[in-house]
Design a protein around this motif. Structure first.
Motif, PDB file in Angstrom:
ATOM      1  N   ALA A 179      -2.730   6.375   6.800  1.00 35.74           N
ATOM      2  CA  ALA A 179      -2.125   7.711   6.784  1.00 35.74           C
ATOM      3  C   ALA A 179      -1.844   8.144   8.218  1.00 35.74           C
ATOM      4  O   ALA A 179      -2.749   8.512   8.954  1.00 35.74           O
ATOM      5  CB  ALA A 179      -3.051   8.700   6.088  1.00 35.74           C
ATOM      6  N   ARG A 180      -0.581   8.075   8.613  1.00 29.48           N
ATOM      7  CA  ARG A 180      -0.186   8.505   9.954  1.00 29.48           C
ATOM      8  C   ARG A 180       0.861   9.611   9.837  1.00 29.48           C
ATOM      9  O   ARG A 180       1.570   9.706   8.842  1.00 29.48           O
ATOM     10  CB  ARG A 180       0.401   7.335  10.745  1.00 29.48           C
ATOM     11  CG  ARG A 180      -0.500   6.115  10.856  1.00 29.48           C
ATOM     12  CD  ARG A 180       0.145   5.064  11.757  1.00 29.48           C
ATOM     13  NE  ARG A 180      -0.434   3.743  11.595  1.00 29.48           N
ATOM     14  CZ  ARG A 180      -1.520   3.318  12.205  1.00 29.48           C
ATOM     15  NH1 ARG A 180      -2.167   4.137  13.008  1.00 29.48           N
ATOM     16  NH2 ARG A 180      -1.971   2.086  12.024  1.00 29.48           N
ATOM     17  N   LYS A 181       0.942  10.426  10.889  1.00 27.54           N
ATOM     18  CA  LYS A 181       1.952  11.485  10.974  1.00 27.54           C
ATOM     19  C   LYS A 181       1.928  12.352   9.717  1.00 27.54           C
ATOM     20  O   LYS A 181       0.919  12.965   9.404  1.00 27.54           O
ATOM     21  CB  LYS A 181       3.333  10.875  11.242  1.00 27.54           C
ATOM     22  CG  LYS A 181       3.398  10.130  12.579  1.00 27.54           C
ATOM     23  CD  LYS A 181       4.785   9.566  12.844  1.00 27.54           C
ATOM     24  CE  LYS A 181       4.813   8.818  14.158  1.00 27.54           C
ATOM     25  NZ  LYS A 181       6.123   8.204  14.429  1.00 27.54           N
ATOM     26  N   ASP A 182       3.042  12.397   8.941  1.00 25.99           N
ATOM     27  CA  ASP A 182       3.079  13.300   7.784  1.00 25.99           C
ATOM     28  C   ASP A 182       2.799  12.567   6.472  1.00 25.99           C
ATOM     29  O   ASP A 182       3.165  13.031   5.397  1.00 25.99           O
ATOM     30  CB  ASP A 182       4.421  14.030   7.709  1.00 25.99           C
ATOM     31  CG  ASP A 182       5.596  13.075   7.588  1.00 25.99           C
ATOM     32  OD1 ASP A 182       5.381  11.850   7.623  1.00 25.99           O
ATOM     33  OD2 ASP A 182       6.732  13.554   7.459  1.00 25.99           O
ATOM     34  N   SER A 183       2.119  11.416   6.564  1.00 22.91           N
ATOM     35  CA  SER A 183       1.780  10.667   5.358  1.00 22.91           C
ATOM     36  C   SER A 183       0.507  11.230   4.731  1.00 22.91           C
ATOM     37  O   SER A 183      -0.417  11.640   5.428  1.00 22.91           O
ATOM     38  CB  SER A 183       1.571   9.186   5.698  1.00 22.91           C
ATOM     39  OG  SER A 183       1.157   8.457   4.573  1.00 22.91           O
ATOM     40  N   ARG A 184       0.480  11.224   3.398  1.00 20.55           N
ATOM     41  CA  ARG A 184      -0.732  11.679   2.706  1.00 20.55           C
ATOM     42  C   ARG A 184      -1.820  10.617   2.782  1.00 20.55           C
ATOM     43  O   ARG A 184      -1.539   9.426   2.827  1.00 20.55           O
ATOM     44  CB  ARG A 184      -0.416  12.018   1.253  1.00 20.55           C
ATOM     45  CG  ARG A 184       0.376  13.305   1.099  1.00 20.55           C
ATOM     46  CD  ARG A 184       0.570  13.665  -0.355  1.00 20.55           C
ATOM     47  NE  ARG A 184       1.500  12.748  -1.002  1.00 20.55           N
ATOM     48  CZ  ARG A 184       1.759  12.762  -2.311  1.00 20.55           C
ATOM     49  NH1 ARG A 184       1.131  13.626  -3.096  1.00 20.55           N
ATOM     50  NH2 ARG A 184       2.628  11.926  -2.827  1.00 20.55           N
ATOM     51  N   PHE A 185      -3.060  11.054   2.766  1.00 17.14           N
ATOM     52  CA  PHE A 185      -4.197  10.138   2.882  1.00 17.14           C
ATOM     53  C   PHE A 185      -4.543   9.523   1.528  1.00 17.14           C
ATOM     54  O   PHE A 185      -4.460  10.167   0.491  1.00 17.14           O
ATOM     55  CB  PHE A 185      -5.421  10.900   3.417  1.00 17.14           C
ATOM     56  CG  PHE A 185      -6.668  10.072   3.463  1.00 17.14           C
ATOM     57  CD1 PHE A 185      -6.851   9.121   4.463  1.00 17.14           C
ATOM     58  CD2 PHE A 185      -7.657  10.228   2.501  1.00 17.14           C
ATOM     59  CE1 PHE A 185      -8.010   8.355   4.506  1.00 17.14           C
ATOM     60  CE2 PHE A 185      -8.808   9.469   2.534  1.00 17.14           C
ATOM     61  CZ  PHE A 185      -8.981   8.524   3.545  1.00 17.14           C
ATOM     62  N   GLY A 186      -4.938   8.248   1.539  1.00 19.20           N
ATOM     63  CA  GLY A 186      -5.438   7.596   0.346  1.00 19.20           C
ATOM     64  C   GLY A 186      -4.381   7.249  -0.675  1.00 19.20           C
ATOM     65  O   GLY A 186      -4.660   7.229  -1.874  1.00 19.20           O
ATOM     66  N   MET A 187      -3.155   6.940  -0.225  1.00 20.64           N
ATOM     67  CA  MET A 187      -2.073   6.618  -1.152  1.00 20.64           C
ATOM     68  C   MET A 187      -2.134   5.131  -1.509  1.00 20.64           C
ATOM     69  O   MET A 187      -1.998   4.264  -0.648  1.00 20.64           O
ATOM     70  CB  MET A 187      -0.714   6.952  -0.519  1.00 20.64           C
ATOM     71  CG  MET A 187      -0.540   8.433  -0.230  1.00 20.64           C
ATOM     72  SD  MET A 187      -0.592   9.449  -1.715  1.00 20.64           S
ATOM     73  CE  MET A 187       0.939   8.962  -2.481  1.00 20.64           C
ATOM     74  N   SER A 188      -2.338   4.849  -2.780  1.00 16.57           N
ATOM     75  CA  SER A 188      -2.511   3.474  -3.231  1.00 16.57           C
ATOM     76  C   SER A 188      -1.178   2.736  -3.332  1.00 16.57           C
ATOM     77  O   SER A 188      -0.200   3.266  -3.852  1.00 16.57           O
ATOM     78  CB  SER A 188      -3.200   3.449  -4.595  1.00 16.57           C
ATOM     79  OG  SER A 188      -3.235   2.127  -5.116  1.00 16.57           O
ATOM     80  N   LEU A 189      -1.181   1.491  -2.876  1.00 13.26           N
ATOM     81  CA  LEU A 189       0.001   0.646  -3.020  1.00 13.26           C
ATOM     82  C   LEU A 189       0.194   0.194  -4.461  1.00 13.26           C
ATOM     83  O   LEU A 189       1.241  -0.360  -4.802  1.00 13.26           O
ATOM     84  CB  LEU A 189      -0.125  -0.580  -2.110  1.00 13.26           C
ATOM     85  CG  LEU A 189      -0.020  -0.298  -0.608  1.00 13.26           C
ATOM     86  CD1 LEU A 189      -0.450  -1.516   0.191  1.00 13.26           C
ATOM     87  CD2 LEU A 189       1.383   0.111  -0.223  1.00 13.26           C
ATOM     88  N   ALA A 190      -0.800   0.427  -5.299  1.00 16.61           N
ATOM     89  CA  ALA A 190      -0.721  -0.003  -6.701  1.00 16.61           C
ATOM     90  C   ALA A 190      -0.030   1.021  -7.605  1.00 16.61           C
ATOM     91  O   ALA A 190       0.085   0.808  -8.812  1.00 16.61           O
ATOM     92  CB  ALA A 190      -2.117  -0.299  -7.245  1.00 16.61           C
ATOM     93  N   GLN A 191       0.423   2.126  -7.030  1.00 18.06           N
ATOM     94  CA  GLN A 191       1.167   3.098  -7.840  1.00 18.06           C
ATOM     95  C   GLN A 191       2.460   2.466  -8.351  1.00 18.06           C
ATOM     96  O   GLN A 191       3.108   1.695  -7.633  1.00 18.06           O
ATOM     97  CB  GLN A 191       1.534   4.327  -7.010  1.00 18.06           C
ATOM     98  CG  GLN A 191       0.370   5.233  -6.676  1.00 18.06           C
ATOM     99  CD  GLN A 191       0.880   6.541  -6.109  1.00 18.06           C
ATOM    100  OE1 GLN A 191       1.690   7.215  -6.725  1.00 18.06           O
ATOM    101  NE2 GLN A 191       0.396   6.894  -4.940  1.00 18.06           N
ATOM    102  N   PRO A 192       2.872   2.801  -9.579  1.00 12.61           N
ATOM    103  CA  PRO A 192       4.125   2.244 -10.108  1.00 12.61           C
ATOM    104  C   PRO A 192       5.320   2.462  -9.192  1.00 12.61           C
ATOM    105  O   PRO A 192       6.178   1.587  -9.058  1.00 12.61           O
ATOM    106  CB  PRO A 192       4.289   2.974 -11.441  1.00 12.61           C
ATOM    107  CG  PRO A 192       2.887   3.262 -11.875  1.00 12.61           C
ATOM    108  CD  PRO A 192       2.148   3.580 -10.597  1.00 12.61           C
ATOM    109  N   MET A 193       5.384   3.633  -8.535  1.00 13.60           N
ATOM    110  CA  MET A 193       6.535   3.912  -7.672  1.00 13.60           C
ATOM    111  C   MET A 193       6.579   2.963  -6.480  1.00 13.60           C
ATOM    112  O   MET A 193       7.645   2.722  -5.905  1.00 13.60           O
ATOM    113  CB  MET A 193       6.516   5.355  -7.185  1.00 13.60           C
ATOM    114  CG  MET A 193       5.380   5.696  -6.239  1.00 13.60           C
ATOM    115  SD  MET A 193       5.416   7.404  -5.672  1.00 13.60           S
ATOM    116  CE  MET A 193       6.821   7.366  -4.570  1.00 13.60           C
TER     117      MET A 193
END
Length: 219
Positions: A179-193
């Motif tokens: 999570a850098r800059k304006d990225s949300r923390f803890g975002m999983s790469l396994a999300q369908p999107m």
């Protein structure tokens, strides 16, 4: 309804470029991709009547002017601008616009070769990598519809392979991305999107002969 009302929506108070529906040109581009995809599906099924087709054409023409007048260079947002312009070009068989979206200094090929580094990571960092890659893949799909096989170029195919690999090797142990800059923390790469990115990317690379065994194993 969008066709009938689009021109009544004011182009004002735009934070990130001209737009009639949103606060930014890139969101207008994302919307337009879906809008035109729907029109193409209807047309291919023989369900797009002449009146609606004319309205779709008018919306696309105006949107092309809005998007084309706000070139953001190598911003991650420009990957979506270029994809939307390419979609318009395909839908209305505009060869000049297609060439611009594919071959210009901020077109599809240039984003792939210059936006993503030799290590595959988007130059603005992990927080924009996946978004830029989504826009690029959307444009690749429309380029195939235009009869242009960018993945036939070994250099472009290798760079896409690297771009798909980069989040895999930079992922944190819990399969989230940093999570850098304006990225949300803890975002999983396994999300369908996000998983959709690798599905589309691997499908594109299947035409190139690239060895994607490592990617497939990681997935």
């Amino acid at each position: 309804e969008y066709g009938a009302n689009y021109f009544s929506y004011p182009n004002r108070d735009n934070v990130l470029g001209p737009s009639r529906l949103f606060f930014s040109t890139y969101l207008e581009s994302v919307w337009l991709l879906e809008y035109l995809a729907a029109a193409v599906l209807l047309r291919s099924a023989g369900e797009l009547d002449d009146e609606t087709a004319a309205l779709v054409s008018a919306v696309a023409d105006e949107a092309a002017n809005l998007i084309g007048d706000f070139d953001e260079g190598f911003s991650n947002r420009q990957t979506w601008h270029a994809a939307a312009l390419l979609a318009i070009a395909v839908c209305f068989e505009d060869e000049e616009l297609a060439a611009r979206a594919l071959e210009s200094e901020t077109g599809r090929a240039a984003h792939l070769l210059n936006g993503f580094g030799a290590d595959g990571m988007w130059y603005e960092g992990e927080n924009y990598h996946l978004f830029a890659l989504q826009g690029l893949l959307a444009g690749l799909a429309w380029s195939r519809a235009a009869g242009v096989q960018l993945m036939a170029d070994p250099e472009l195919a290798a760079r896409l392979h690297a771009a798909l690999r980069a989040p895999c090797v930079s992922a944190l142990p819990d399969r989230t991305f940093p999570a850098r800059k304006d990225s949300r923390f803890g975002m999983s790469l396994a999300q369908p999107m996000y998983l959709e990115i690798w599905e589309l990317g691997l499908a594109a690379l299947a035409e190139s002969g690239e060895d994607t065994t490592e990617l497939a194993d990681w997935l």
